[in-house]
Structures are given as structure tokens and as C-alpha cells.
Design an enzyme around this catalytic site. Structure first.
Site, PDB file in Angstrom:
ATOM      1  N   ASP A 171      17.218  -4.708  31.424  1.00 32.71           N
ATOM      2  CA  ASP A 171      15.867  -4.398  31.900  1.00 32.71           C
ATOM      3  C   ASP A 171      14.832  -5.009  30.969  1.00 32.71           C
ATOM      4  O   ASP A 171      15.014  -5.046  29.748  1.00 32.71           O
ATOM      5  CB  ASP A 171      15.674  -2.875  31.958  1.00 32.71           C
ATOM      6  CG  ASP A 171      14.549  -2.480  32.899  1.00 32.71           C
ATOM      7  OD1 ASP A 171      13.854  -3.382  33.401  1.00 32.71           O
ATOM      8  OD2 ASP A 171      14.368  -1.274  33.122  1.00 32.71           O
TER       9      ASP A 171
ATOM     10  N   LYS B  91       4.139   6.800  28.615  1.00 35.00           N
ATOM     11  CA  LYS B  91       4.920   5.669  29.140  1.00 35.00           C
ATOM     12  C   LYS B  91       4.362   5.128  30.455  1.00 35.00           C
ATOM     13  O   LYS B  91       4.157   3.919  30.604  1.00 35.00           O
ATOM     14  CB  LYS B  91       6.387   6.078  29.332  1.00 35.00           C
ATOM     15  CG  LYS B  91       7.220   4.949  29.922  1.00 35.00           C
ATOM     16  CD  LYS B  91       8.674   5.339  30.153  1.00 35.00           C
ATOM     17  CE  LYS B  91       9.429   4.202  30.817  1.00 35.00           C
ATOM     18  NZ  LYS B  91      10.856   4.539  31.065  1.00 35.00           N
TER      19      LYS B  91
ATOM     20  N   ASP C  61      12.237  -6.937  37.585  1.00 36.99           N
ATOM     21  CA  ASP C  61      12.462  -7.428  36.222  1.00 36.99           C
ATOM     22  C   ASP C  61      13.733  -6.848  35.608  1.00 36.99           C
ATOM     23  O   ASP C  61      13.973  -7.011  34.416  1.00 36.99           O
ATOM     24  CB  ASP C  61      11.263  -7.096  35.336  1.00 36.99           C
ATOM     25  CG  ASP C  61      11.065  -5.593  35.165  1.00 36.99           C
ATOM     26  OD1 ASP C  61      11.442  -4.853  36.083  1.00 36.99           O
ATOM     27  OD2 ASP C  61      10.525  -5.173  34.124  1.00 36.99           O
TER      28      ASP C  61
END
Length: 1131
Positions: free
Chosen positions: A823, A892, A1048
Site C-alpha cells: 500500500d 489520519k 494505490d
């Protein structure tokens, strides 16, 4: 002597000499009888009196009237707001005043003209597509007279003639060519001349095809060439053979010379990939050629049926007496509804077919004849079965109904055009490239398919030919079907309670609701129907065929209109409803081979189901679900909706208000639980249906270039549950490091050890090996260690894989099907750091070599904590309250999304949600704390990523000025994919032309400046992200790897993780070694800059200067250390 024919606009005269005599005879017949006396009613409306079935329903009349009133009011408000803006001015600097005045002058004059011209062009394109689809529908059902009459009626009125193009006339030419009636084709050539249009290769091909069907006609000899006819025309049935027969009358030995386009790509990023193939090892599938051919036949039968009926995973539940009763009642009602709808549809078609109309207006009648009557009824019944209890937007329901009709019609067209047989023949030969028992090829799937098509060019053309329906046609047809359902589907009111008075009541209601501030039409099922469906818990689910994964490898994308499914129409690029700009841009692109090849690589990955894990999930699903494990509970667990009488005097006003809020919240919760439950039911039922199968996911992309699997419910882009039950169909041995990568991957899934090295994570995994094995052996009865992971189901699947591997005689030889993920470390910030050559930011997202992997979220959390401690020392109360509560989890989401354009308002909501999840945090401080933290997060990011904010500001300002001047923002990715942002706002409407019985309206659409400027930075980064993924996919394919992506996050076998990491990093460096920002600036200048001295030219020049100033401060190579490629993925 070798003769050729050259059929072009200027030299076709000699060939048409054959037609001259007949054409002269027909000159007097050009004014034809077009007085067809039919009057097309609006959707759901006729002029016939006394026929209740055809009278307009009240809700449709109300909807139409309110739409008119709303548009009228918007026009008045627009004029009023213009006056207010003219009267009010704000204090600005002299430069700002002058610039704003220039922009205002531009947008009020040239921009308005540009907008009107652009919108009229789009509207004309929609009308042309509507006319073409209508003519095609008439031809498909055999109503040639109606089609010819409609074309002539459009032609004879100048205001409508100007909307026609050569392609419209060619449709009728093809009809007459098949009938061999040369005189009709001659008439259409005359009509083309009268309309000021020139024949194209399609026109000439039709004329020659007609000659080929007439033994007494032959083209005149000449020393000219016709290869363009065979390379540029789209053929159906035997059209190509007839064209070739006509030409061979002149030249018996003529053979079309077709050439394969070998120009693989102009982008420097992929030139070496296509030019240097010596070391390429393209992977094969683990199937024999015969197995692949059998799978093709199975998939073909599925798509020909257009729907798939499968068993629900809820069938495992014991059938109660009440369930049996409800299923019987529903079956009886559906049988009755089918009869009622069938009769209503036939009555309406009879009325439409015999209703007087002005012949230039389109009629829904041909669209209602494309399928068998029972097929329309089945589509409507299926929609009723799938309708959620909370209802569905009228627009969405109508669109889905119209789309289902179009899909079935497209499949029928392919059969009628004889393309199915040719598709089967070419696919059979194509499997030679993929099968494991055939020779090794050095070509890509797209190249092999194009080669096979060229070698077997006789017969119909596979690519294109079918005309897609414009959004307005799909919507109006769907609305007509919804109207039939609302007016005719009824049920007895006492069906569940005999104590009620018996009367027929509608099962569907039209009502209005609000989405944000917009009032929308809504179709809602009656509570009786909802109760019957919920209590029946039916054992079968019916889906459209495209919802299911494919049983064979997808057809490779070779053009923007051909690829993915065998028969089901699929768009290369997903767009918002009614948007056509993307399709126009794609069709103009000369070379998208790299994009096609990357999509084909993703689609060629074969999958299978992790059956042991699926069984565990289904058992929990059929029990009571689990919120902790993300398995939605059944509606029996939903909160009970309180009932009270608002007229009861025993309640005070405040108590009534509280009870109303509780009712609203309970209904909202029930609706959310139903949506989540049905979504999980669909996914698990599809997985259960495919449990013993090997399958594939065809891919396409959104307008930014991000790739997605076409099946919407069940795919590897889904939730933790869906990803966990998917594994690669092909297994590979773990090799010497594969088991280590499985253990590291497991630790990554837990969310622990974010800042530990690879070796540290591996050591941690070895210390908890007993927990791993216990989780694998006793997932629901053991220690349940796996349930505390961030991704619990994927963690459990990984535990099972590790357990099987360590217990194998030789773990290195253990065949693993498990996908290991790599990742990106906040991928958006990685791209910004690389674009800005931001060393500090690059280190925090692992673009610079470090002893330990960096975690940007923890870094931001530490910086915010430092700000908090400083403010607490200064006596700030909220900073003191937050002591001990600032964590990685709190910041986050905001850090991850700020790069994609999240505002401070959105970031505050994200932090507020995280704070509410902390039981110990004082709830009275959540508002102040979230305001404080979002400011500190943005400040921390600005300090860590200095170049990021400057690039974002430049992109935002560019988009603001571009959209301010009436343009939408466009750019081209480094692989040549054109991107256009589909954000507009409607100013007012005007009637363009009455094409249908309903008014065909167009809207003056101005780019939405706020959305255009806010979306440009994140969309630009998304396009770079997709470019990097596509490059990685291509090079992994050439290395023989199995590779798939979730944007991604890249997946491959454990044995090939190191190779994929190397490719990923190399392609990231290659991408950012290009002058991306400079190329973007050059494109904007070329696209939007107008002659020197104009306002827009001045604005773009200012932007260019700003970029030059910025670029001078951000020079430097992409991050490398002593030749080592930079780290581009998270450890």
C-alpha cells in the site's frame, strides 16, 4: 491492367454516373408525401378520449408543471441576482478591481456567446443521437415506412434540417441498400445535396453495396482506389461482401489492403516498453484452449439471457409457516401483475401506433416494439422486486428501466447484425494467446485481437455499429414504464389483514422528497408490499448479467467503444448521466494503447473464492450479523419505530417533538440497516454462486483515469469482507521469502507496528505465531485474536494461509493463491512531494531512504501534540482538555483526504467523528476540540509539505480563472488520456426544438466555478496516481507477474512481491522524471489562451508567469540516493 477506385468527396462523380439517369427522373419526386396524421402523446398521455389507460396520471402532470414553474422562477432569480450584483461592490485593491472588471466584461459578452454556442452544439449532438437511435429502432422492428417518413419530415423544414448530419441519411441508405432499391439511394443523395452535406465513405459504401445486390448494376471503371471504404466503414451482416462484389465487377482480383496500426504510443514513458520486447515474458492462463473455449460459450449464454437468477444465501434459514405464506402470496400477486401489465402495455402500444401525430415528432412506439411484450413486463416486475422499502428516485428508477431495455436491445442487434458468430470465431482463435497448452507469443492481447480481426475481416464489423441512446431517450422510456407500473399495479388492501375493508390500492406511489435543498420525485412501495417482501425472505435473486463476474477472460479493449463483455454494451469511461464531453474527447484521441493494455492486464487476472472463509461469514450473516466484524445484522435487530398519536392531549409540545425525532431517527436507522443488509446479501450470494468457479472482472475507468471492475457489487475493490473471500485462481510456490511476506502482510493488516522495519514486523509475527495458528484453527471458538485487527477478515484469511504454509512439508514449495498487498504511504502526498521536490515531505511518506519506514499520520499527530502542549502552557483551555487524546487515528482521515481537497469544514467533521468514538473524551468539548484540531492539522501539514500547498494553490487559481471565463478544466495525463471535469451549473432553459412530443429542452450550462477549482487539485493527483498504476501494470505484465490494484494498493503473489516493488518504484521515478507541471502549463496555455491582448490571454499569461516563478524554485532530480530507486510504497 490493375484498376483501382478512389471514392472521395470530390471524385465520386464518375461512379455516380451510373445513377444519373434515374436521379434525373426522380427530381420531381423529391417533395414527397409526409402528411402522416399521428400525434404523439407525452409520456403516459394520449389524445384519445374515454381511454383511461392512456390518460396522463396526476403525478406526471404535477411533475411537469412544477418543473416549468421552477425553471421560470430560476430565470427570474438569475436576472434579479445580476441586478443586485451590479448594485453592490466590495472594497478591493485597484488591481483586483481592474481584473474583476475585465473578467466581468469577458463573462458578460464573449463568454456568454461561447457558452451559448457550446451548449447549442452539445444539444444538437444529443438531438442527432436521438434521431439516429429512433431511426435505428424503427429499422430494427421492421417499420421502414415510419423511419423514411420521419427522415423526410425532418428534411423538409429548414429549422430541423440543420440538425441533421450525413450519418442520419446513411441509416436509411443502408436500409435501401439491403433491399437493392437503387432509386431510393439516389433520392437520399439528392437530399444530402439539398441539405448542404457531403456524402462520406458510409454513403458510398451503401451505394456500392446496393449495386452488389443488383446483377444489372455495376460501377464505372476508373483508375482509383477504395481501400478507405473497407478500413473506415462499419459493416453489418453481409454489407462488406456486397460492397466487395460490386467492386469486383470492375476489378475481379481486387482485395482490400488493410494495415494494422503499429504506432504504439507517443508518450516517452511507454516507448521503450513497446519497442524493446526481448526480455518480455507475457503470462499464460492456467487453462487449456479447449477449457477457455467452453468458458466462452457459458459466458455467451449468460449475456444472451441478459439476467441471471441465483440462490440467496438466506436459503439456509429454516422456512417458517409465515415465510411460506408470504412467498405464496407474492408469487400469486406477481402472476396477476404480469397479466395486468401485459394487457396495459399492449393497449398503450395500440393507442400509440394509431394516434395522430405530427410526423416530425418522435414516438415512443418503436422503442416499445424492440423486445417481446413479456420482456418489458419482466423488466418492470424485476424493478418492483428490487425496490427498497424507502423507495427510489424517479430519475434513477426510470434510468435503470430504460438502460435494461437498451441492453437487451443491443444484444438483439448483435444477433441481427450477425456479429455473434464472428465474435465466437475470433475469440476461439484468441484463446491461443492465453491458453497454457499453446505456443508462446510476443504480442499483447489487444495486438493479437486486432491482428485476428484484420485477418478475418469478411462479414460484419465487431467494433461499433450500434448507436447508443442519448440519456433523454433512456429516461423518457423508463418514465413511461414507471407510469405504467404506478397506474396498473394494485393489491387488495385486506391481503394481510382480513379485518380491513377490501379495495384495490396501488403498490407504488409517487411522492416528493428532498435531497439537500433539491426537491425530487420519488417512487415508494406501499408498506403492505414491503412487509410481504421482508417476511417472505425469498430464496432467489435476479441480477442483470453485467453484475456477475465473467466466466471467461474479457474481450480486450481495442477501441474506446469495444472491449470488456462479449455482448453487453460497456463504456470505457464512466460518466455522469447525460455527459457526452468525455466520449467526444476519447474518440478524438489518436492513441490510447497504453491505457487499453493496462485495463486488459487487470481484466485478465483470474479469481476464485476462498470457500472456508466464505462459509464462516455466511454462518454469521445468517445468525445475527456482527457490527464489530462489519457483517450487517438483519432487520429484526433494528430499533422499533415508536408509535404515538400526535393528537393525544396527554403529550406536551416538547414531548411530541421528542417523539417525532425518535420516529425519524428510528426510520433512518432501519433504512440504513436495510441498505447495508441487502448490499451484503448481494455480495455473499454472488460469491456463493461462484464458489466452485474461476472468474474474471472486466475493467473500465472513471473520468480521472482511475480503474474499476465493471461488476458493481462483488469485486476486489469492496470492503474487508469482500477482499477476504477473493484469492488468485493461479497458485504459485512461496519460494524462499514468500512465507516472510505473508507474515509481514498479516502484521500490516492488524494496523500495528506502523513504524517498525520489515525485520521488526517479521519478528513480531513470529512471536504471535500461536495466536495466528489458533485463529486459523478455531476462528469462532478460540482466542479470536484476529477480530482485533484493522482488517479482521483479511487477517483471518492470512492466518489460514500461514497455517497451511508452515504445516506443509516444505513451505517454500507450498502453492499459495493468496494476494499480498503493498500500500502507498499516503499516495497523494507522495505525488505532491515528488512534484515539488519537497525533501522533508518526501521523507515522511517514504520517498527517501530511511532506517525505519516513516508514518506520516503519526508524524502529523506528533506535530499537532507539540502545538497542543505549547498552547496548553499558554493557558488555552481546549488544549488542556485534549491532553492524552491526540492519536494517529484521530488525525489520519483528515491528513489522508486533505491532499484530495477536503476543506476545513469537512476535516472538522472527520475529527469530530473520531472524538465521539472515544468514550472517555468529554462530549461537551467535542465542537471546540474539533475546531481546534483541524486548524492544527492543516498548520502541521503546511510545515511538513511546503511545496504541496503552493502547487495546490496554483492549480486552484488556474481552475478558478479558466471556469470564470466559461470553460471547463481539461488536461491530458502523461499517458495521453484526456480528462475533463464534469462540473456545471444550470442557469436557465430555453426550447431548442420539439423533437419529441415532449419538449426537447436544452440548458445553458456554465462551469461551476467552486467545484471546478476545488476539484482540480485532487483530480489532477488522481490522474497521476492512475498513470503510475497503469505503468506498473504494464511492466508487471511484461515480467510475467500476476498484478491487480485497488488504486494505490498493489496486489501480487507472495513470491513476486520484491519484483513488483522494484517495478513500482522504477515507474514512480520515471513518471516524476517528466516535466509534469511544465507540460500542464503548456497545455493550459495552448488550450485556453486566445489572441494577445484579450482578457483570457492576460489571465493565462499571469498563470504561466506564476508557474515559471514556482518552477524556478523547485528544480532538481527525483529523489534517488547513489543510484538506488526511491522508496515508493509503504514497507
Amino acid at each position: 491492367m490493375h484498376f483501382f477506385l478512389l471514392l472521395t468527396f470530390n471524385t465520386f462523380y464518375n461512379l455516380l454516373l451510373v445513377l444519373e439517369a434515374r436521379i434525373q427522373q426522380l427530381q420531381s419526386d423529391v417533395v414527397l408525401d409526409v402528411q402522416h396524421k399521428t400525434d404523439i402523446p407525452k409520456s403516459g398521455q394520449t389524445v384519445a378520449k374515454g381511454t383511461s389507460k392512456s390518460q396522463p396520471s396526476r403525478w406526471m402532470e404535477k411533475l411537469t408543471q412544477e418543473r416549468k414553474n421552477k425553471l421560470k422562477k430560476q430565470t427570474q432569480q438569475t436576472k434579479l441576482s445580476d441586478k443586485i450584483r451590479a448594485a453592490v461592490s466590495s472594497p478591493v485593491t485597484a488591481l483586483e478591481k481592474r481584473l474583476n472588471l475585465q473578467v466581468s466584461d469577458w463573462t458578460s459578452s464573449s463568454s456568454e456567446e461561447h457558452l451559448q454556442e457550446g451548449n447549442e452544439a452539445v444539444a444538437c449532438g444529443d438531438i442527432q443521437l436521438s434521431i439516429c437511435s429512433y431511426l435505428e429502432a424503427c429499422v430494427f422492428v421492421g417499420d421502414i415506412e415510419r423511419a423514411q417518413r420521419f427522415l423526410l419530415s425532418q428534411h423538409r423544414v429548414m429549422s430541423r434540417r440543420r440538425l441533421l448530419n450525413t450519418g442520419v441519411y446513411n441509416i436509411m441508405m443502408r436500409v435501401w441498400a439491403k433491399k437493392g432499391t437503387l432509386n431510393h439511394i439516389g433520392r437520399i443523395f439528392i437530399l444530402l445535396e439539398e441539405a448542404g452535406l457531403k456524402p462520406n465513405v458510409g454513403s458510398y459504401a451503401a451505394a456500392l453495396e446496393c449495386m452488389g445486390r443488383n446483377p444489372n448494376c455495376s460501377p464505372k471503371e476508373d483508375s482509383l482506389s477504395v481501400d478507405d471504404l473497407f478500413s473506415q466503414c462499419v459493416f453489418r451482416q453481409d454489407e462488406r461482401d456486397m460492397l466487395l462484389r460490386a467492386i469486383r465487377v470492375v476489378e475481379p482480383d481486387y482485395q482490400p489492403r488493410l494495415t494494422l496500426d503499429m504506432n504504439q504510443g507517443s508518450s516517452a514513458l511507454v516507448q521503450d516498453f513497446y519497442a524493446q520486447r526481448e526480455n518480455h515474458t507475457y503470462p499464460k492462463l492456467d487453462f487449456t484452449q479447449e477449457e477457455l473455449q467452453d468458458r466462452f460459450k457459458r459466458q455467451l449464454s449468460v449475456e444472451q439471457a441478459c439476467t441471471v437468477t441465483i440462490d440467496s444465501v438466506e436459503t439456509a434459514k429454516p422456512v417458517t409457516e409465515n415465510m411460506e405464506k408470504m412467498r405464496r402470496l407474492l408469487a400469486e400477486q406477481r402472476t396477476q401483475w404480469q397479466k395486468v401489465l401485459l394487457q396495459a402495455l399492449r393497449d398503450c402500444k395500440l393507442i400509440l401506433a394509431n394516434t395522430n401525430t405530427k410526423s416530425y415528432r418522435l414516438n415512443l412506439y418503436p422503442y416499445l416494439c424492440l423486445l417481446e411484450d413479456r420482456e418489458y413486463v419482466d423488466i418492470m416486475i424485476q424493478s418492483v422486486s428490487n425496490l427498497p422499502p424507502s423507495g427510489e428516485s424517479l430519475k434513477i428508477l426510470a434510468r435503470d428501466l430504460g438502460h435494461r431495455v437498451f441492453t437487451k436491445y443491443s444484444v438483439r442487434q448483435k444477433h441481427q447484425n450477425q456479429t455473434v458468430e464472428k465474435l465466437g470465431s475470433i475469440y476461439s482463435m484468441y484463446t491461443d494467446l492465453l491458453a497454457k497448452d499453446t505456443k508462446v507469443y510476443d504480442v499483447l492481447p489487444r495486438e493479437q485481437w486486432c491482428k485476428l480481426e484484420m485477418e478475418h475481416s469478411s462479414g460484419p464489423t465487431l467494433q461499433g455499429g450500434e448507436i447508443s441512446w442519448p440519456y433523454i431517450v433512456t429516461l423518457e422510456l423508463g418514465t413511461y414504464l414507471v407510469d405504467l407500473m404506478v397506474k396498473n399495479l394494485k393489491i387488495n388492501s385486506d391481503i394481510l389483514n382480513p379485518a380491513f375493508e377490501r379495495k384495490l390500492i396501488p403498490i407504488l406511489y409517487h411522492m416528493y422528497t428532498f435531497r439537500s435543498t433539491r426537491q425530487i420525485g420519488f417512487i415508494k412501495p406501499h408498506p403492505i408490499l414491503t412487509q410481504m417482501q421482508q417476511e417472505a425472505t425469498e430464496t432467489k435473486l435476479t441480477f442483470d448479467s453485467y453484475v456477475m463476474p465473467m466466466m471467461c477472460p474479457p474481450v480486450p479493449w481495442t477501441t474506446v467503444k469495444f472491449g470488456a463483455y462479449l455482448l453487453t454494451p460497456t463504456k470505457l469511461m464512466r460518466t455522469v448521466d447525460g455527459a457526452t464531453q468525455h466520449e467526444l474527447l476519447l474518440e478524438k484521441c489518436q492513441n490510447l494503447h497504453a491505457v487499453f493494455d493496462s485495463l486488459n492486464q487487470l481484466g485478465n487476472c483470474a479469481w476464485r473464492i476462498n470457500k472456508p472463509l466464505l462459509d464462516i461469514i455466511i454462518s454469521i450473516f445468517n445468525d445475527r450479523g456482527s457490527d464489530k466484524l462489519d457483517i450487517p445484522p438483519p432487520l429484526s435487530e433494528a430499533p422499533k419505530i415508536p408509535h404515538f398519536n400526535p393528537q393525544d392531549p396527554n403529550y406536551t409540545a416538547s414531548q411530541k417533538a421528542q417523539l417525532k425525532r425518535e420516529v425519524i431517527n428510528a426510520k433512518k436507522k432501519c433504512s440504513e440497516m436495510h441498505s447495508l443488509r441487502m448490499d451484503a446479501l448481494y455480495k455473499l450470494s454472488i460469491a456463493h454462486h461462484m464458489r466452485d468457479e474461476i472468474f474474471w472482472f472486466p475493467h473500465n475507468m472513471d473520468f480521472r483515469g482511475r480503474t474499476y471492475p465493471c461488476p458493481p457489487y462483488f469485486n476486489h475493490l469492496g470492503s474487508d469482507v469482500t477482499r477476504a473471500i477473493l484469492v488468485f485462481a493461479e497458485g504459485k510456490p512461496l519460494g524462499p521469502k514468500g512465507l516472510d511476506w505473508l507474515k509481514i502482510h498479516l502484521v500490516n493488516l492488524t494496523g500495528l507496528k506502523k513504524r517498525s522495519s520489515l525485520q521488526g514486523r517479521l519478528e513480531y509475527a513470529n512471536t504471535i505465531i500461536d495466536d495466528i495458528l489458533d485463529s486459523a484453527d478455531k476462528p469462532l471458538t478460540g482466542k479470536k485474536w484476529w477480530m482485533n485487527a484493522d482488517e479482521p477478515w483479511q487477517a483471518l484469511a492470512c492466518c489460514m494461509e500461514i497455517a497451511n504454509a508452515v504445516r506443509a512439508p516444505d513451505p517454500a514449495k507450498f502453492i499459495s493463491h493468496f494476494p499480498v498487498h503493498q500500500d502507498g504511504s499516503c499516495n497523494g502526498l507522495q505525488h505532491y512531494a515528488a512534484l515539488g521536490r519537497d525533501v522533508i515531505g518526501a521523507r515522511s511518506v517514504n520517498l527517501m531512504p530511511c532506517e525505519l519506514p516513516q508514518d506520516v499520520y503519526s508524524g502529523v499527530a506528533q506535530q499537532v501534540e507539540a502545538f497542543r502542549a505549547r498552547d496548553a502552557e499558554s493557558g488555552l483551555m481546549i488544549a488542556k482538555v485534549l491532553e492524552g487524546f491526540i492519536s494517529r487515528k484521530v488525525v489520519k482521515q483528515t491528513v489522508m483526504t486533505v491532499v484530495y481537497g477536503v476543506t476545513r469544514y469537512g476535516g472538522r467533521l472527520q475529527i469530530e467523528k473520531r472524538l465521539k468514538e472515544i468514550d472517555e473524551f468529554p462530549k461537551e468539548y467535542i465542537w471546540d476540540a474539533s475546531h481546534y484540531l483541524v486548524r492544527q492539522v492543516f498548520s502541521g501539514l503546511k510545515e511538513m509539505f511546503t511545496g504541496t500547498r503552493e502547487i495546490q494553490d496554483w492549480l486552484t487559481e488556474s481552475a478558478r480563472l479558466i471556469s470564470k471565463c466559461g470553460h471547463t478544466v481539461e488536461w491530458v495525463t502523461p499517458l495521453g488520456l484526456p480528462i475533463i471535469q464534469p462540473y456545471h451549473r444550470t442557469l436557465f432553459h430555453y426550447i431548442l426544438i420539439f423533437v419529441y412530443a415532449w419538449a426537447f429542452m436544452s440548458f445553458l450550462r456554465r462551469p461551476d466555478t467552486v467545484k471546478q477549482k476545488n476539484a482540480f487539485p485532487p483530480n489532477f493527483i488522481h490522474s497521476l496516481d492512475s498513470t503510475h498504476m497503469m505503468l506498473t501494470a504494464l511492466h508487471c505484465y511484461s515480467a510475467g507477474l500476476t498484478f491487480v490494484s485497488v488504486h494505490d494498493c498493489f496486489w501480487t503473489h507472495a513470491i513476486t512481491v520484491d519484483i513488483m516493488n522494484k517495478v513500482c518504484r522504477e515507474q514512480f521515478v520515471a513518471l516524476h522524471s517528466q516535466p509534469i507541471l511544465q507540460e500542464l502549463s503548456n497545455f493550459l496555455l495552448q488550450k485556453y489562451c486566445v489572441p494577445q491582448g484579450s482578457v483570457l490571454g492576460f489571465l493565462i499569461f499571469s498563470l504561466h508567469q506564476a508557474l515559471d516563478s514556482y518552477s524556478n524554485n523547485t528544480v532538481g532530480p527525483i529523489f534517488t540516493v547513489q543510484g538506488t530507486v526511491a522508496q515508493a510504497v509503504q514497507w
